[in-house]
Scaffold this motif. Sequence first.
Motif: not given
Length: 223
Positions: A99-123
């Motif tokens: 139910l959590i909606s993904q809404t950013a209010t600040h710039a990404s905390l890590l490089p986007q490519v690293l964030c996406n890699a963590i997400i994909v690996l988790g999936l």
Amino acid sequence: MEPAKAVHPTDGSSSGRFVPSKALLLDIVERLVILGAYSQFVIRLLTQGMGPLNIGSILIVMSESIPLFFILIRRFSTQVSRHPFDWSIAILGTVMPLLISQTATHASLLPQVLCNAIIVLGLCVQIAAKVSLGRSYGIVPANRGVESTGPYRFVRHPMYLGYTMTHIGFVCLMPSPLTAFLYAITFSLQIVRVLREERVLNEDPVYREFASQVRYRLVPGIF
């Protein structure tokens, strides 16, 4: 969401089993909860849009669609926990992240490519855990057999690990105080689920043998 494996009922009954009619009712209720939660999430993704089509969005749909398939062909169990706390934590821990909606209010905390890699690996970890469970998939403690293949060779609750990695990736990619707070609550619920499941899982000698071989519950070397 991590389905419990090889769990004995916790109602304190001397027989150690529930009568089939009660077990059947509990099984049906759990199936309806899973079907309702995941189908609503998948429909929302497809109707509201997932953003740019990429490997991450495809994996999200795959990961959350798999339970809809396995729950329909799942094997029946006569040993399902009736403890209200087990059910409450299982349902809340399953539904909240959907139910959590993904809404950013600040710039990404890590490089986007690293964030996406963590997400994909988790999936990928989530999907591997769900596929390994197959017809044993569920969210409430029940005796459907002990799974020790795939990611279960490394940690005892890899599905929770996969969800935690994905949540961390989303928070780092699209940070907001509310999202971080909700995911922190979700993580706390997952820890409680692990401990509750372990409390009853350890009644099974097969699971105790599995736990002696796979030492860590969630994070290798830490927990």
